[in-house]
Scaffold this motif. Structure first.
Motif, PDB file in Angstrom:
ATOM      1  N   ILE A 117      -3.843 -23.743  -8.267  1.00  0.00           N
ATOM      2  CA  ILE A 117      -5.015 -24.224  -7.531  1.00  0.00           C
ATOM      3  C   ILE A 117      -4.750 -25.489  -6.735  1.00  0.00           C
ATOM      4  O   ILE A 117      -5.568 -25.878  -5.908  1.00  0.00           O
ATOM      5  N   GLY A 118      -3.610 -26.139  -6.970  1.00  0.00           N
ATOM      6  CA  GLY A 118      -3.231 -27.277  -6.149  1.00  0.00           C
ATOM      7  C   GLY A 118      -3.762 -28.614  -6.639  1.00  0.00           C
ATOM      8  O   GLY A 118      -4.716 -28.694  -7.396  1.00  0.00           O
ATOM      9  N   ASN A 151     -15.426 -25.885  -5.244  1.00  0.00           N
ATOM     10  CA  ASN A 151     -14.174 -26.010  -4.516  1.00  0.00           C
ATOM     11  C   ASN A 151     -12.990 -25.459  -5.306  1.00  0.00           C
ATOM     12  O   ASN A 151     -12.050 -24.900  -4.757  1.00  0.00           O
ATOM     13  N   VAL A 152     -13.065 -25.654  -6.644  1.00  0.00           N
ATOM     14  CA  VAL A 152     -11.987 -25.134  -7.486  1.00  0.00           C
ATOM     15  C   VAL A 152     -12.031 -23.618  -7.517  1.00  0.00           C
ATOM     16  O   VAL A 152     -11.013 -22.943  -7.386  1.00  0.00           O
ATOM     17  N   ILE A 153     -13.239 -23.059  -7.697  1.00  0.00           N
ATOM     18  CA  ILE A 153     -13.387 -21.612  -7.743  1.00  0.00           C
ATOM     19  C   ILE A 153     -12.961 -20.984  -6.425  1.00  0.00           C
ATOM     20  O   ILE A 153     -12.249 -19.979  -6.387  1.00  0.00           O
ATOM     21  N   ASP A 154     -13.355 -21.622  -5.295  1.00  0.00           N
ATOM     22  CA  ASP A 154     -13.001 -21.088  -3.983  1.00  0.00           C
ATOM     23  C   ASP A 154     -11.509 -21.091  -3.757  1.00  0.00           C
ATOM     24  O   ASP A 154     -10.955 -20.189  -3.125  1.00  0.00           O
ATOM     25  N   SER A 155     -10.834 -22.134  -4.292  1.00  0.00           N
ATOM     26  CA  SER A 155      -9.390 -22.232  -4.087  1.00  0.00           C
ATOM     27  C   SER A 155      -8.652 -21.091  -4.745  1.00  0.00           C
ATOM     28  O   SER A 155      -7.542 -20.743  -4.353  1.00  0.00           O
ATOM     29  N   ILE A 156      -9.260 -20.493  -5.779  1.00  0.00           N
ATOM     30  CA  ILE A 156      -8.615 -19.386  -6.467  1.00  0.00           C
ATOM     31  C   ILE A 156      -9.074 -18.043  -5.914  1.00  0.00           C
ATOM     32  O   ILE A 156      -8.304 -17.109  -5.782  1.00  0.00           O
ATOM     33  N   SER A 157     -10.377 -17.949  -5.582  1.00  0.00           N
ATOM     34  CA  SER A 157     -10.964 -16.658  -5.244  1.00  0.00           C
ATOM     35  C   SER A 157     -10.735 -16.223  -3.803  1.00  0.00           C
ATOM     36  O   SER A 157     -10.878 -15.056  -3.487  1.00  0.00           O
TER      37      SER A 157
END
Length: 259
Positions: A117-118, A151-157
């Motif tokens: 996720i960076g 933002n975390v969920i979007d970075s993965i999905s």
């Protein structure tokens, strides 16, 4: 080192010498006792920590005797409780395994998540936790609860590369844990075989013995995968027969390893 197929064949021969019944019975007694201890609230957790090692030593000692075609009794499962040094050695070994495996697993997972996720997403997630902590109070503990960080969920999905994710998990998490477990796989066999050895010495000896044998032991375990699948399909009843077979094969491996 003899082949894994020969180890399994010798294990079947040892079990076939009138030992299948007691091999299954010993395994069931071990499962019942250890599971019963674990079901006791709070005390069960402490009991598993204090007694997990001694019971593990008793189990492998039980199958070592079957493997060596010796007379075996159910009371052999409790061999570590009859010898103070074996009990302490197995307890120390159990604690050493926990201290090594769990931090390694935790660190590997953190590194894997970081790679997936960076850095920026992790910083945003940590910041959201900090904001949540600042909003906690005794009267309104749930209203500010962030169920997730967008933002975390979007970075993965957003178009995740599952190949990279899975490959990263294998390389960063799975392989280190497998490596460690293979290296320390003989600890309880060593303690069961030598009542005078300490837990730390057994730990070091297992690491040394497995230096060039990790792949062989891994392939031995992997060779049972078909039986594992069949056992699952039988609503896990097949493990009643499979587990004694596997442990007897592992006992054969240990005795062959010492030569």
């Amino acid at each position: 080192m003899i082949s894994n197929s020969q180890l399994r064949s010798e294990a079947r021969i040892s079990l076939g010498n009138g030992k299948w019944g007691i091999a299954i019975g010993g395994f069931l007694i071990y499962v019942i006792i250890t599971q019963a201890i674990g079901l006791i609230p709070i005390i069960g957790l402490i009991g598993n920590i204090l007694l997990g090692g001694p019971f593990a030593v008793g189990l492998v000692y039980f199958y070592l005797k079957i493997s060596r075609d010796e007379q075996v009794e159910i009371e052999d499962l409790f061999i570590a409780f009859k010898n103070k040094n074996q009990f302490l050695a197995s307890l120390v070994a159990f604690l050493l395994i926990i201290v090594l495996v769990f931090p390694t697993l935790f660190l590997s997972l953190i590194i894997w998540i970081f790679l997936i996720i960076g850095k920026e997403s992790i910083e945003k997630f940590i910041e959201s936790i900090g904001q949540f902590s600042g909003n906690l109070n005794a009267f309104n503990i749930q209203t500010e609860l962030p169920l997730y960080e967008p933002n975390v969920i979007d970075s993965i999905s957003n178009d995740p590369n599952w190949f990279v994710i899975i490959l990263g998990f294998i390389l960063v998490v799975l392989i280190p844990i497998i490596y460690i477990n293979l290296s320390i796989s003989q600890i309880y066999f060593i303690i069961a075989d030598d009542e005078n050895i300490t837990g730390l010495e057994a730990f070091k000896k297992s690491w040394r013995l497995m230096k060039n044998q990790k792949l062989n032991f891994f392939l031995l375990g992997l060779s049972f995968i078909g039986w594992v699948i069949l056992s699952i399909l039988t609503i896990f009843l097949g493990f009643i027969f499979l587990t004694p077979y596997m442990y007897t094969s592992y006992a054969k491996f240990f005795d062959n390893l010492k030569q």
